[in-house]
Each structure stands twice: as C-alpha cells, then as structure tokens.
Design an enzyme around this catalytic site. Structure first.
Site, mmCIF file in Angstrom:
data_model
loop_
_atom_site.group_PDB
_atom_site.id
_atom_site.type_symbol
_atom_site.label_atom_id
_atom_site.label_comp_id
_atom_site.label_asym_id
_atom_site.label_seq_id
_atom_site.Cartn_x
_atom_site.Cartn_y
_atom_site.Cartn_z
ATOM 1 N N ASP A 37 18.147 20.330 48.620
ATOM 2 C CA ASP A 37 19.357 20.576 47.836
ATOM 3 C C ASP A 37 20.498 20.890 48.793
ATOM 4 O O ASP A 37 20.279 21.472 49.858
ATOM 5 C CB ASP A 37 19.146 21.747 46.875
ATOM 6 N N ILE A 38 21.700 20.542 48.402
ATOM 7 C CA ILE A 38 22.864 20.825 49.245
ATOM 8 C C ILE A 38 23.147 22.321 49.310
ATOM 9 O O ILE A 38 23.642 22.824 50.326
ATOM 10 C CB ILE A 38 24.108 20.049 48.735
ATOM 11 N N ASP A 75 22.465 17.447 52.426
ATOM 12 C CA ASP A 75 23.366 16.714 51.543
ATOM 13 C C ASP A 75 22.852 15.280 51.413
ATOM 14 O O ASP A 75 22.677 14.588 52.423
ATOM 15 C CB ASP A 75 24.773 16.731 52.152
ATOM 16 N N TYR A 172 30.671 9.091 36.718
ATOM 17 C CA TYR A 172 29.309 9.427 36.317
ATOM 18 C C TYR A 172 28.671 8.262 35.566
ATOM 19 O O TYR A 172 27.552 7.848 35.876
ATOM 20 C CB TYR A 172 29.345 10.677 35.436
ATOM 21 N N VAL A 205 20.658 17.989 29.016
ATOM 22 C CA VAL A 205 19.538 18.869 29.324
ATOM 23 C C VAL A 205 20.088 20.289 29.524
ATOM 24 O O VAL A 205 21.159 20.469 30.114
ATOM 25 C CB VAL A 205 18.782 18.401 30.581
#
Length: 273
Positions: A37-38, A75, A172, A205
């Site tokens: 994860d970043i 990243d 997106y 979600v």
C-alpha cells in the site's frame, strides 16, 4: 487443509478496505500474503487515504488469522518499487501464485479541484498501477505455468454512470472500463500457459473510499439524479468487503479452476438496472 495452502498472493491497496479483507480471507484459506500500500496521501484525493498504522493493522489481522505476511509501503505507479518489494518478499515466502490488483483511488471532483490532475492521477493509479502490479509479479506465474490474477474493477467498469463529467469521476469510469480490456487481453495471452485472469466488479462497498465526509458532501449537494444512478437493484446501499473477498477467493482457488476471461459483477443487481 486450506484451499490455498502453499500459495503466495500479492495484494495491492492492502492497508484497509477491500484489500485488507482480501488479505485476511486468503490467509484464512492458507495463502501467504505480500501486502502493498502507498500509505500516503495523493493530493488530488479529497478523502483521507490509508496510513502506516492501517497497514500494521492488516498485518495484525492476517497473523491473527494464522497467516504469514510481509507488508511494504510502495506506490503502484512505481514499477521499480513494486518489483523490489515483490522480489524481496518472494525470497522469504516463496514465489507468487496469485495477483490481486486492488489498489485504487476515487477522487470525487469537488468544486475547485483541478479536474485534469484528478483525471491523470486516477488513470495513473487505477489503470497504470494495475498494469505495473501484473508486470512486477507475473513472471513468477509464468515460470510455474499456473496461477490466478484478479483485477479489481467496479460496476463503473461496466456502466458509464459514474463519470458525471468531473475529472475524478470520469477518470474512474474510464480506468475501470479499461481494466476489462486488460483482463481479456491478459486472459488470452496467459491462458495457454495455465494462468487464469478475471476482473471483479463491485457495487459500492462499505469502505473508507466511499464512506467519508467528502463523498457524503458530494451526494448531499448533487442533483438527485446522481444519487439515483448509484442505487442497487437489491434494497441495500452497499455491500461489505467480505462479500467481494468471497468472490475473489472463488476466482483464485481450484473451485474456479475453469473460470477465466470473466468480468464478474458482485453488485446487488446494479448492472441489471
């Protein structure tokens, strides 16, 4: 015996939300996890992103489920960093069998935001980042002649109702649609080598990506038709991360051993509206 005993899975965006849920579910099934994860904020994203503490909680939950895990901050826009993290983790856990390209961002496109920057950032993370994730790990699957890849898309990869013309929302929808083409191309390339590739398409979600003050403010101020366009066919506002993890587990396990090239909705009927 677990369905994934002896397998190693790399999961991006693993610090919280769907990524954490996937990590815990696969660990319970016996897989070792490489969690990436970043753990930092991308300036164009209006809601708070994951932190190192979030990633530490994923580690704790995976270990609590009896799993082995190596976690790293990286990243997905940086292919070299992904390669280094995965290579180092493989030296301890074994070579990768499963790739879950889950990392993503969803800038909303609030007034005053730079729509061009938002669009570019979403494409870089949600599309190029998925490509980088597969590129960094797929060599291990090819060497084995087996494995499974899941690209985490969205209902917005099947319908265009998420754009609304804003930079973040439009980017997106564009990126999530593009993942379907990436999935099908990869499935055709890798299928003869014994590797399955599918995409999964959740409705909303219950994670910090959609349950945050910025998103709530956006819907409160938006035209009612915007909210209407996000409603599910079943009478639920969203699904739980575990609902998506159950489908991911099916796709990467032998239960789904003949499923490849499929765009699988887990969407409470959203795509049928």
């Amino acid at each position: 015996m677990g369905a994934l005993d002896g397998k190693v899975a790399v999961i991006t965006g693993a610090a919280r939300g769907q990524g954490r849920s996937h990590a815990v579910a696969l660990a319970r099934a016996g897989a070792a996890v490489i969690a990436i994860d970043i753990c930092a904020q991308i300036p164009s994203v209006e809601y708070p992103m994951a932190t190192p503490d979030d990633l530490a909680e994923t580690v704790a939950q995976v270990r609590g489920a009896g799993g082995r895990i190596i976690a790293a901050e990286a990243d997905v826009r940086d292919l070299g960093a992904l390669r280094t993290v995965i290579s180092d983790a493989e030296s301890q856990l074994g070579s990768v069998d499963i790739i879950i390209a889950n990392a993503g961002i969803a800038p909303i496109g609030l007034p005053g935001q730079d729509s061009v920057t938002q669009f570019n950032d979403v494409i870089d993370v949600n599309l190029r980042g998925v490509y980088n994730t597969v590129k960094a790990a797929v060599g291990s699957l090819i060497a084995k002649g087996s494995g499974s890849i899941v690209l985490v898309s969205s209902t917005q990869g099947l319908k265009g109702t998420g754009g609304h013309g804003a930079g973040g929302g439009l980017g997106y929808a564009c990126a999530k649609h593009a993942l379907v083409g990436m999935m099908r191309s990869l499935a055709n390339w890798l299928g003869p080598q014994g590797i399955r590739v599918n995409s999964i398409h959740p409705t909303g979600v219950a994670t910090p990506m959609i349950q945050n003050a910025a998103m709530e403010g956006f819907f409160a101020a938006a035209d009612p038709s915007v909210f209407e366009s996000t409603k599910n066919l079943l009478p639920v506002p969203w699904v739980q991360p575990e609902d998506i993890s159950n489908a991911v587990l099916y796709l990467v396990s032998d239960t789904g051993r003949y499923v490849t090239g499929v765009a699988l909705p887990v969407d409470a009927g959203f795509s049928a509206r």
